[in-house]
Scaffold this motif. Structure first.
Motif, PDB file in Angstrom:
ATOM      1  N   SER A   1      -0.124  84.323  18.375  1.00 37.25           N
ATOM      2  CA  SER A   1      -0.750  85.376  19.177  1.00 37.25           C
ATOM      3  C   SER A   1      -2.039  86.106  18.495  1.00 37.25           C
ATOM      4  O   SER A   1      -2.893  86.475  19.310  1.00 37.25           O
ATOM      5  N   ALA A   2      -2.165  86.042  17.288  1.00 38.70           N
ATOM      6  CA  ALA A   2      -3.189  86.822  16.797  1.00 38.70           C
ATOM      7  C   ALA A   2      -4.672  86.203  17.065  1.00 38.70           C
ATOM      8  O   ALA A   2      -5.577  86.760  16.971  1.00 38.70           O
ATOM      9  N   GLU A   3      -4.685  85.077  17.340  1.00 38.63           N
ATOM     10  CA  GLU A   3      -5.691  84.124  17.748  1.00 38.63           C
ATOM     11  C   GLU A   3      -6.271  84.531  18.828  1.00 38.63           C
ATOM     12  O   GLU A   3      -7.342  84.528  19.045  1.00 38.63           O
ATOM     13  N   VAL A   4      -5.705  85.279  19.582  1.00 45.48           N
ATOM     14  CA  VAL A   4      -5.873  85.631  21.070  1.00 45.48           C
ATOM     15  C   VAL A   4      -7.128  86.929  20.821  1.00 45.48           C
ATOM     16  O   VAL A   4      -8.218  86.895  21.592  1.00 45.48           O
ATOM     17  N   ILE A   5      -6.914  87.792  19.878  1.00 40.06           N
ATOM     18  CA  ILE A   5      -7.702  88.903  19.471  1.00 40.06           C
ATOM     19  C   ILE A   5      -9.170  88.144  19.159  1.00 40.06           C
ATOM     20  O   ILE A   5      -9.975  88.509  19.537  1.00 40.06           O
ATOM     21  N   CYS A   6      -9.046  87.087  18.296  1.00 41.99           N
ATOM     22  CA  CYS A   6     -10.073  86.401  17.932  1.00 41.99           C
ATOM     23  C   CYS A   6     -10.851  85.823  19.015  1.00 41.99           C
ATOM     24  O   CYS A   6     -12.153  85.660  19.001  1.00 41.99           O
ATOM     25  N   ALA A   7     -10.079  85.249  19.850  1.00 45.65           N
ATOM     26  CA  ALA A   7     -10.720  84.552  21.086  1.00 45.65           C
ATOM     27  C   ALA A   7     -11.424  85.525  22.029  1.00 45.65           C
ATOM     28  O   ALA A   7     -12.447  85.100  22.586  1.00 45.65           O
ATOM     29  N   ALA A   8     -10.755  86.747  22.244  1.00 40.57           N
ATOM     30  CA  ALA A   8     -11.472  87.768  23.112  1.00 40.57           C
ATOM     31  C   ALA A   8     -12.591  88.286  22.408  1.00 40.57           C
ATOM     32  O   ALA A   8     -13.544  88.419  23.024  1.00 40.57           O
ATOM     33  N   ALA A   9     -12.744  88.144  20.763  1.00 40.50           N
ATOM     34  CA  ALA A   9     -13.783  88.573  20.440  1.00 40.50           C
ATOM     35  C   ALA A   9     -14.931  87.553  20.669  1.00 40.50           C
ATOM     36  O   ALA A   9     -16.310  88.227  20.506  1.00 40.50           O
ATOM     37  N   VAL A  10     -14.730  86.428  20.593  1.00 37.93           N
ATOM     38  CA  VAL A  10     -15.700  85.373  20.558  1.00 37.93           C
ATOM     39  C   VAL A  10     -16.120  85.397  22.199  1.00 37.93           C
ATOM     40  O   VAL A  10     -17.475  85.359  22.294  1.00 37.93           O
ATOM     41  N   VAL A  11     -15.350  85.534  23.262  1.00 38.41           N
ATOM     42  CA  VAL A  11     -16.104  85.750  24.668  1.00 38.41           C
ATOM     43  C   VAL A  11     -16.889  87.208  24.615  1.00 38.41           C
ATOM     44  O   VAL A  11     -17.963  86.794  25.155  1.00 38.41           O
ATOM     45  N   VAL A  12     -16.560  88.146  23.919  1.00 37.29           N
ATOM     46  CA  VAL A  12     -17.136  89.230  23.888  1.00 37.29           C
ATOM     47  C   VAL A  12     -18.633  89.277  23.186  1.00 37.29           C
ATOM     48  O   VAL A  12     -19.754  89.377  23.850  1.00 37.29           O
ATOM     49  N   GLY A  13     -18.839  88.189  22.234  1.00 36.37           N
ATOM     50  CA  GLY A  13     -20.020  88.037  21.608  1.00 36.37           C
ATOM     51  C   GLY A  13     -20.782  87.319  22.417  1.00 36.37           C
ATOM     52  O   GLY A  13     -21.719  87.319  22.399  1.00 36.37           O
ATOM     53  N   VAL A  14     -20.395  86.410  22.996  1.00 37.18           N
ATOM     54  CA  VAL A  14     -21.036  85.426  23.797  1.00 37.18           C
ATOM     55  C   VAL A  14     -21.696  86.301  25.177  1.00 37.18           C
ATOM     56  O   VAL A  14     -22.638  86.099  25.340  1.00 37.18           O
ATOM     57  N   VAL A  15     -20.897  86.962  25.631  1.00 29.41           N
ATOM     58  CA  VAL A  15     -21.236  87.847  26.626  1.00 29.41           C
ATOM     59  C   VAL A  15     -22.535  88.812  26.002  1.00 29.41           C
ATOM     60  O   VAL A  15     -23.649  88.791  26.764  1.00 29.41           O
ATOM     61  N   LEU A  16     -22.306  89.361  25.032  1.00 23.21           N
ATOM     62  CA  LEU A  16     -23.525  90.429  24.388  1.00 23.21           C
ATOM     63  C   LEU A  16     -24.639  89.360  24.320  1.00 23.21           C
ATOM     64  O   LEU A  16     -25.758  89.947  24.329  1.00 23.21           O
ATOM     65  N   ALA A  17     -24.438  88.121  23.771  1.00 24.95           N
ATOM     66  CA  ALA A  17     -25.509  87.198  23.316  1.00 24.95           C
ATOM     67  C   ALA A  17     -26.438  87.032  24.504  1.00 24.95           C
ATOM     68  O   ALA A  17     -27.537  86.959  24.438  1.00 24.95           O
ATOM     69  N   PHE A  18     -25.416  86.842  25.642  1.00 22.26           N
ATOM     70  CA  PHE A  18     -26.438  86.545  26.917  1.00 22.26           C
ATOM     71  C   PHE A  18     -27.058  87.646  27.577  1.00 22.26           C
ATOM     72  O   PHE A  18     -28.025  87.746  28.114  1.00 22.26           O
ATOM     73  N   ARG A  19     -26.362  88.906  27.574  1.00 21.90           N
ATOM     74  CA  ARG A  19     -26.731  89.844  28.317  1.00 21.90           C
ATOM     75  C   ARG A  19     -27.628  91.002  27.585  1.00 21.90           C
ATOM     76  O   ARG A  19     -28.153  91.994  28.485  1.00 21.90           O
ATOM     77  N   TRP A  20     -27.160  91.385  26.411  1.00 24.92           N
ATOM     78  CA  TRP A  20     -27.778  92.340  25.557  1.00 24.92           C
ATOM     79  C   TRP A  20     -28.764  91.972  24.309  1.00 24.92           C
ATOM     80  O   TRP A  20     -29.945  91.547  24.404  1.00 24.92           O
TER      81      TRP A  20
END
Length: 459
Positions: free
Chosen positions: A102-121
């Motif tokens: 389940s610790a991989e869920v945190i890493c996956a969420a961070a990846v999604v956040v990073g992708v959103v930041l790369a697109f929008r900010w």
């Protein structure tokens, strides 16, 4: 401007609008290649490299797209395709939780956040977050010095033997190994890869876990994609998209955790493409290094060897160098032992009915074992397909190599996660090789006659 980019800031919208330069086409080669790459990645994430009919269907779609891509107009992927591909890969990170906890869920969420930041900010901040999360996903499951498969232990034993001044092929572990074609028994197993795997594992052996080196291999594989893209005809915005897609690849953590050496092979293969323009001698060394990782790299070089005289000469030279290195490492163990460990044992592997192959799926469905003639027939048919159309750039050659490797793997007696990783990585290199000249392209194996001067025109 496509609807998918309307919510992005003006700065990103202007960059994305450049991703299809020149004449606009509805669907180009880049779109088909990128969608095929995503299909392979999703197939791996939902199956973990094990038998899965849905994953096999995705691989079939990828194969069809690769055949189609070489007949489409050469172009970059569209805005929508880039965004959709990156989004799919980022979300696919969540499948790693099924493999490693389940610790991989945190890493996956961070990846999604990073992708959103790369697109929008801010692009650089987003990429940094995605890269950090990817490294965390690849290292969090470790139990220091303890691996999941025999690959880890045999590589660790070989690197330790080399670290203490011995021959890596004299290191031994005990596991199930082929004793004759199709027969497994518990016995001594030696390094089943090329000697460069043991040499490149030394940084990890120094720290007590060879996966430290595996992280470096994965970083090298990502770096060469970006290095190759810098020499291509990709627009600046597409290069940024490719960078984000490369660091957001959800299949890398599994490759690192298991210490499979195909990441090193891809790093060397990509380096040979990056060096072809200005450093032909070092290109030969890179090709030789690739062959000294996994012998199956020869499959990837086949389209380059057949189509490009420039590549053909260098592949031949690199093969001689690789054979010389193998002879050096045969001292103390013998040439027959090296040949068996790196080639014969793989050919003797029995059919694995839990693998992601057509044969396994057909057998479990109740249709019996696949006839032995199917595999060579499929390989020959795949070769005919890639030779029917002249490649237009290095990207086309990479697509042909990925297609041949995909078909060879899907119809082999056994196939694992790492086999299909090679296909996905080759498609990343294909995207980054858009417009790179592979040299004069010809099916002829003879030196071309010098051009004749035009006949004088009578006045």
């Amino acid at each position: 401007m496509l609807a998918v980019t309307t919510s992005l800031p003006a700065r990103w919208a202007s960059m994305l609008s450049e991703t299809r330069h020149g004449t606009r086409v509805a669907v180009g080669s880049g779109d088909a290649t990128l969608i095929a790459m995503v299909a392979v990645v999703l197939a791996l994430m939902i199956s973990a490299g094990s038998r899965n009919p849905a994953a096999l269907l995705l691989l079939g779609i990828a194969a069809a797209l690769l055949v189609t891509s070489r007949s489409l107009v050469v172009s970059e992927p569209s805005n929508a395709t880039w965004v959709a591909a990156i989004t799919c890969c980022a979300l696919a990170f969540f499948f790693n939780a099924d493999l490693f906890g389940s610790a991989e869920v945190i890493c996956a969420a961070a990846v999604v956040v990073g992708v959103v930041l790369a697109f929008r900010w801010r692009f650089s901040a987003g990429v940094a977050i995605v890269a950090a999360a990817s490294i965390a996903a690849a290292t969090e499951p470790w139990r220091w010095g303890v691996g999941l498969f025999d690959v880890f232990y045999v590589e660790a034993a070989a690197a330790a033997r080399l670290l203490h001044g011995g021959n890596p092929y004299s290191a031994t572990i005990f596991d199930r190994v082929p004793t004759s074609p199709g027969v497994l028994a518990v016995g001594p197993e030696h390094l089943p890869f090329g000697p460069l795997v043991a040499v490149a594992s030394l940084p990890g052996a120094v720290f007590g876990d060879i996966r430290v080196a595996s992280v470096l291999w994965a970083m090298g594989a990502a770096a060469v994609v970006i290095l190759v893209a810098g020499q291509s005809d990709l627009s600046p915005s597409s290069r940024r998209m490719l960078l984000l897609l490369t660091v957001a690849s959800p299949i890398v953590p599994t490759m690192v955790v298991t210490a499979w050496p195909e990441t090193l092979m891809i790093a060397m293969f990509g380096l040979s493409i990056a060096l072809q323009r200005r450093h032909p001698v070092w290109m030969v060394m890179a090709i030789a290094a690739c062959l000294l990782v996994v012998p199956t790299a020869l499959v990837l070089f086949f389209p380059f060897f057949v189509w490009s005289p420039f590549w053909r000469r260098r592949i031949l030279a690199a093969s001689v160098v690789a054979l010389g290195v193998m002879l050096i490492f045969s001292i103390g163990v013998g040439v027959p032992a090296i040949v068996f460990d790196t080639l014969v044992r793989h050919m003797w592997e029995p059919t694995h009915y839990d693998g992601l192959t057509v044969g396994a799926t057909v057998f479990v469905a109740g249709w019996g074992p696949m006839p032995s003639w199917v595999f060579p027939a499929v390989v020959v048919a795949a070769c005919v397909v890639i030779l029917r159309r002249r490649p237009r750039d290095t990207g086309d050659l990479c697509v042909a190599a990925a297609f041949l490797f995909l078909m060879s793997t899907a119809f082999a007696s056994y196939a694992r996660f790492n086999f299909y990783y090679v296909v996905a990585a080759m498609l990343l290199l294909a995207l980054g090789s858009l417009g790179i000249d592979p040299g004069r392209v010809s099916l002829s194996f003879h030196r071309s006659a010098p051009a004749r001067a035009p006949e004088p025109v009578a006045v």
